[in-house]
Design a protein around this motif. Sequence first.
Motif, PDB file in Angstrom:
ATOM      1  N   GLY A   1     -10.659 -18.733  -5.935  1.00  0.00           N
ATOM      2  CA  GLY A   1     -11.336 -17.565  -4.619  1.00  0.00           C
ATOM      3  C   GLY A   1     -11.052 -17.075  -3.270  1.00  0.00           C
ATOM      4  O   GLY A   1     -11.490 -16.947  -2.593  1.00  0.00           O
ATOM      5  N   ASP A   2      -9.772 -17.759  -3.104  1.00  0.00           N
ATOM      6  CA  ASP A   2      -9.421 -17.243  -1.456  1.00  0.00           C
ATOM      7  C   ASP A   2      -9.746 -15.695  -1.487  1.00  0.00           C
ATOM      8  O   ASP A   2      -8.811 -14.681  -2.455  1.00  0.00           O
ATOM      9  CB  ASP A   2      -7.482 -17.544  -1.414  1.00  0.00           C
ATOM     10  CG  ASP A   2      -8.461 -19.473  -1.282  1.00  0.00           C
ATOM     11  OD1 ASP A   2      -9.358 -20.029  -1.156  1.00  0.00           O
ATOM     12  OD2 ASP A   2      -6.822 -19.866  -0.957  1.00  0.00           O
ATOM     13  N   LEU A   3      -9.346 -15.548  -0.218  1.00  0.00           N
ATOM     14  CA  LEU A   3      -9.200 -13.664  -0.041  1.00  0.00           C
ATOM     15  C   LEU A   3      -7.984 -14.374   0.378  1.00  0.00           C
ATOM     16  O   LEU A   3      -7.938 -14.468   1.387  1.00  0.00           O
ATOM     17  CB  LEU A   3     -10.022 -13.100   0.864  1.00  0.00           C
ATOM     18  CG  LEU A   3      -9.574 -11.342   1.073  1.00  0.00           C
ATOM     19  CD1 LEU A   3      -9.381 -10.852   0.240  1.00  0.00           C
ATOM     20  CD2 LEU A   3     -10.640 -11.294   2.314  1.00  0.00           C
ATOM     21  N   VAL A   4      -6.900 -13.662  -0.037  1.00  0.00           N
ATOM     22  CA  VAL A   4      -4.748 -13.304   0.567  1.00  0.00           C
ATOM     23  C   VAL A   4      -4.911 -11.693   1.073  1.00  0.00           C
ATOM     24  O   VAL A   4      -5.192 -11.150   0.662  1.00  0.00           O
ATOM     25  CB  VAL A   4      -4.928 -13.765  -0.517  1.00  0.00           C
ATOM     26  CG1 VAL A   4      -2.926 -13.771  -0.329  1.00  0.00           C
ATOM     27  CG2 VAL A   4      -4.954 -14.686  -1.619  1.00  0.00           C
ATOM     28  N   HIS A   5      -4.509 -12.206   2.215  1.00  0.00           N
ATOM     29  CA  HIS A   5      -3.597 -11.099   3.533  1.00  0.00           C
ATOM     30  C   HIS A   5      -2.250 -11.182   3.879  1.00  0.00           C
ATOM     31  O   HIS A   5      -2.100 -11.782   3.787  1.00  0.00           O
ATOM     32  CB  HIS A   5      -4.806 -11.283   4.758  1.00  0.00           C
ATOM     33  CG  HIS A   5      -4.646  -9.673   5.547  1.00  0.00           C
ATOM     34  ND1 HIS A   5      -3.172 -10.439   6.350  1.00  0.00           N
ATOM     35  CD2 HIS A   5      -4.564  -8.942   5.448  1.00  0.00           C
ATOM     36  CE1 HIS A   5      -3.145  -8.584   6.341  1.00  0.00           C
ATOM     37  NE2 HIS A   5      -4.219  -8.043   6.796  1.00  0.00           N
ATOM     38  N   CYS A   6      -1.680 -10.191   3.751  1.00  0.00           N
ATOM     39  CA  CYS A   6      -0.214 -10.335   4.311  1.00  0.00           C
ATOM     40  C   CYS A   6      -0.135  -8.543   5.049  1.00  0.00           C
ATOM     41  O   CYS A   6      -0.976  -7.773   5.302  1.00  0.00           O
ATOM     42  CB  CYS A   6       1.104 -10.372   2.796  1.00  0.00           C
ATOM     43  SG  CYS A   6       0.645  -8.338   2.171  1.00  0.00           S
ATOM     44  N   ASP A   7       0.721  -9.141   5.997  1.00  0.00           N
ATOM     45  CA  ASP A   7       1.456  -7.869   7.127  1.00  0.00           C
ATOM     46  C   ASP A   7       2.440  -8.507   6.371  1.00  0.00           C
ATOM     47  O   ASP A   7       3.100  -8.984   7.050  1.00  0.00           O
ATOM     48  CB  ASP A   7       0.932  -8.546   8.438  1.00  0.00           C
ATOM     49  CG  ASP A   7       1.767  -7.477   9.679  1.00  0.00           C
ATOM     50  OD1 ASP A   7       2.204  -6.590   8.829  1.00  0.00           O
ATOM     51  OD2 ASP A   7       0.792  -7.520  10.477  1.00  0.00           O
ATOM     52  N   VAL A   8       3.370  -7.434   6.819  1.00  0.00           N
ATOM     53  CA  VAL A   8       4.764  -6.913   6.325  1.00  0.00           C
ATOM     54  C   VAL A   8       5.692  -5.448   6.685  1.00  0.00           C
ATOM     55  O   VAL A   8       4.814  -4.341   6.611  1.00  0.00           O
ATOM     56  CB  VAL A   8       5.188  -6.974   4.872  1.00  0.00           C
ATOM     57  CG1 VAL A   8       4.508  -8.813   4.089  1.00  0.00           C
ATOM     58  CG2 VAL A   8       4.843  -6.295   3.597  1.00  0.00           C
ATOM     59  N   GLY A   9       5.992  -5.844   6.661  1.00  0.00           N
ATOM     60  CA  GLY A   9       7.439  -4.319   7.317  1.00  0.00           C
ATOM     61  C   GLY A   9       8.709  -4.722   7.148  1.00  0.00           C
ATOM     62  O   GLY A   9      10.056  -5.496   7.140  1.00  0.00           O
ATOM     63  N   LEU A  10       9.338  -3.207   6.366  1.00  0.00           N
ATOM     64  CA  LEU A  10      11.070  -3.971   6.224  1.00  0.00           C
ATOM     65  C   LEU A  10      11.485  -2.718   6.829  1.00  0.00           C
ATOM     66  O   LEU A  10      10.495  -1.383   6.807  1.00  0.00           O
ATOM     67  CB  LEU A  10      10.877  -3.262   4.894  1.00  0.00           C
ATOM     68  CG  LEU A  10      10.672  -2.187   3.899  1.00  0.00           C
ATOM     69  CD1 LEU A  10      11.751  -0.648   4.113  1.00  0.00           C
ATOM     70  CD2 LEU A  10      10.527  -2.421   2.439  1.00  0.00           C
ATOM     71  N   SER A  11      12.907  -2.578   6.542  1.00  0.00           N
ATOM     72  CA  SER A  11      13.818  -1.474   7.327  1.00  0.00           C
ATOM     73  C   SER A  11      14.825  -0.732   6.465  1.00  0.00           C
ATOM     74  O   SER A  11      15.330  -1.938   5.723  1.00  0.00           O
ATOM     75  CB  SER A  11      14.096  -1.780   8.861  1.00  0.00           C
ATOM     76  OG  SER A  11      13.223  -2.286   9.516  1.00  0.00           O
ATOM     77  N   THR A  12      14.873   0.161   6.491  1.00  0.00           N
ATOM     78  CA  THR A  12      16.075   0.814   5.429  1.00  0.00           C
ATOM     79  C   THR A  12      16.176   2.604   5.860  1.00  0.00           C
ATOM     80  O   THR A  12      15.031   2.597   6.545  1.00  0.00           O
ATOM     81  CB  THR A  12      15.917   1.372   3.904  1.00  0.00           C
ATOM     82  OG1 THR A  12      17.055   0.999   3.632  1.00  0.00           O
ATOM     83  CG2 THR A  12      14.452   1.894   3.998  1.00  0.00           C
ATOM     84  N   LEU A  13      17.602   3.133   6.068  1.00  0.00           N
ATOM     85  CA  LEU A  13      17.436   4.300   6.097  1.00  0.00           C
ATOM     86  C   LEU A  13      17.252   4.382   7.806  1.00  0.00           C
ATOM     87  O   LEU A  13      17.338   5.798   8.630  1.00  0.00           O
ATOM     88  CB  LEU A  13      17.117   5.456   5.446  1.00  0.00           C
ATOM     89  CG  LEU A  13      17.184   5.595   3.937  1.00  0.00           C
ATOM     90  CD1 LEU A  13      16.569   6.160   3.181  1.00  0.00           C
ATOM     91  CD2 LEU A  13      18.358   6.071   4.124  1.00  0.00           C
ATOM     92  N   GLY A  14      17.233   3.356   8.884  1.00  0.00           N
ATOM     93  CA  GLY A  14      16.965   3.561  10.333  1.00  0.00           C
ATOM     94  C   GLY A  14      15.396   4.074  10.547  1.00  0.00           C
ATOM     95  O   GLY A  14      14.959   3.815  11.400  1.00  0.00           O
ATOM     96  N   LEU A  15      14.444   3.692   9.905  1.00  0.00           N
ATOM     97  CA  LEU A  15      13.277   3.407   9.658  1.00  0.00           C
ATOM     98  C   LEU A  15      12.213   2.535   8.695  1.00  0.00           C
ATOM     99  O   LEU A  15      13.140   1.075   8.563  1.00  0.00           O
ATOM    100  CB  LEU A  15      12.515   5.057   8.553  1.00  0.00           C
ATOM    101  CG  LEU A  15      13.641   6.223   8.774  1.00  0.00           C
ATOM    102  CD1 LEU A  15      13.219   7.067   8.100  1.00  0.00           C
ATOM    103  CD2 LEU A  15      13.080   6.780  10.456  1.00  0.00           C
ATOM    104  N   THR A  16      11.160   2.644   9.632  1.00  0.00           N
ATOM    105  CA  THR A  16      10.451   0.580   9.309  1.00  0.00           C
ATOM    106  C   THR A  16       9.360   2.120   8.474  1.00  0.00           C
ATOM    107  O   THR A  16       8.510   2.633   8.404  1.00  0.00           O
ATOM    108  CB  THR A  16       9.644   0.460  10.536  1.00  0.00           C
ATOM    109  OG1 THR A  16       9.588   1.205  11.215  1.00  0.00           O
ATOM    110  CG2 THR A  16      11.646  -0.186  11.403  1.00  0.00           C
ATOM    111  N   THR A  17       8.726   0.806   8.155  1.00  0.00           N
ATOM    112  CA  THR A  17       6.792   0.461   7.635  1.00  0.00           C
ATOM    113  C   THR A  17       6.541  -0.589   8.095  1.00  0.00           C
ATOM    114  O   THR A  17       7.147  -1.307   8.646  1.00  0.00           O
ATOM    115  CB  THR A  17       7.043   0.243   5.687  1.00  0.00           C
ATOM    116  OG1 THR A  17       7.192  -1.079   5.510  1.00  0.00           O
ATOM    117  CG2 THR A  17       8.133   1.386   6.011  1.00  0.00           C
TER     118      THR A  17
END
Length: 440
Positions: free
Chosen positions: A272-288
């Motif tokens: 019954g849980d609502l699961v939330h994530c906040d993530v970011g990666l870096s490669t090629l000198g760029l990020t998300t």
Amino acid sequence: MTVTADRTVPDPTRTVPLPLREQADVRDRWLTQRLLDVLPGLMDRAGIDLWVVVGREYNEDPVLQTLLPATWLSARRRTILLFHRSDDGVTAAAVSRYPVGQFMPAWEADEQPGRTNEESQWAAVRRFVDQAAPRTIGIDVSATFAHADGLSHTEHDLLVAALGPHAEKLVSAEAVAIGWLETRLPEEIAAMHAMNRLVHQVIDEAYSPAVITVGQTTAADVAWWIRQRFADLGVDGWFQPTVGLQRAGSPLAEVRGTAVPSVPWDAVIEPGDLVHCDVGLSTLGLTTDTQRNGYVLRPGETAPPAGLVAALAVGNRMQDVTTAALQPGRTGDQVLAAARTAAAAEGIDGDVYSHPVGVHGHGAGPAIGMWDQQDGVPGAGSAEVRTDTVWALELCVRVPVPEWGGQLVRMALEQGIALTDRGVEYLDARQTELILIPSS
């Protein structure tokens, strides 16, 4: 700068991450193209004839790191880069103890016997400036953007002393630095599609029985799994991932005037849980920078409660009104005001706190709100939105869920988007359905 012929390099849109050597090929090719195609227009727009970027090893200007060859992981000793705008384009020169990629060398350390290396290096800068005879000299100082404020106090003093009468021509290069950092080549945008696709795949895996054993795994366990997964894949996380939970009976808490989830960060994930994530990666000198939501099915359930489905739909609508407001020429504050006005007209209770993303996760350029500044962001909110930029479309809505007794749910979303002359496009795809997590 001498431009060499490109050799065959891999397509980063097909394979992310690339092996390190192949990443270097791609990044150096992008750097050459950006110096040729992007920088002249930025300098013209800012009215700057000469741009000076200075940094020392372990104290690099944030912009300097984006101008160095991919094999230079940092500045070496003192590295000075000079960019002179002329009718022929931009001359890119390096006043450095070591050769700097394709930059034209403008100093030989041993060319002036009797002078220290430091004296000789700054004398070379002065000779270059004398020959260029610029009307304006841009330096990286800014009260608004940390990205454009990389010239240290020491280097500033030494530069002023070296320039002599030319020091009167010094102006802030904020507009050039921000433009350089925020502007993306089409090839970079294509690569960021692939990067966002990889992030979404990792989140899908994290929200699966391969990682989550309901009733045993904690939210913190999932956050650390995501970070480790990035490392195993050969990409970097630019911040520690976070995973949070919302559940019936645990209403949102008020923290500094903002409603936030009250379930502890290290709580065990339950049905019954609502699961939330906040993530970011870096490669090629760029990020998300990405946030996604999942729902843990209760025994016998095959779909989430309708109220949670509706909350996600409201979040998608908030994305729609924000992207509609994201128009070139507007300031970040104007985009924020237009989005919030449109949302209020539809009865949406939400906040917008979107930001550029590219070289840096919280990237250079206009701020469209902050979570604690919904009436505008002094300084950064007055910067103009421009095309050929990438954004983290970050926002949240608060929606009552009937199945949870009318309890408010904070549906937070963050999605990469590109703004080009064709309009807004989502990088990979935005979330329109909750990710289902089986409980057994």
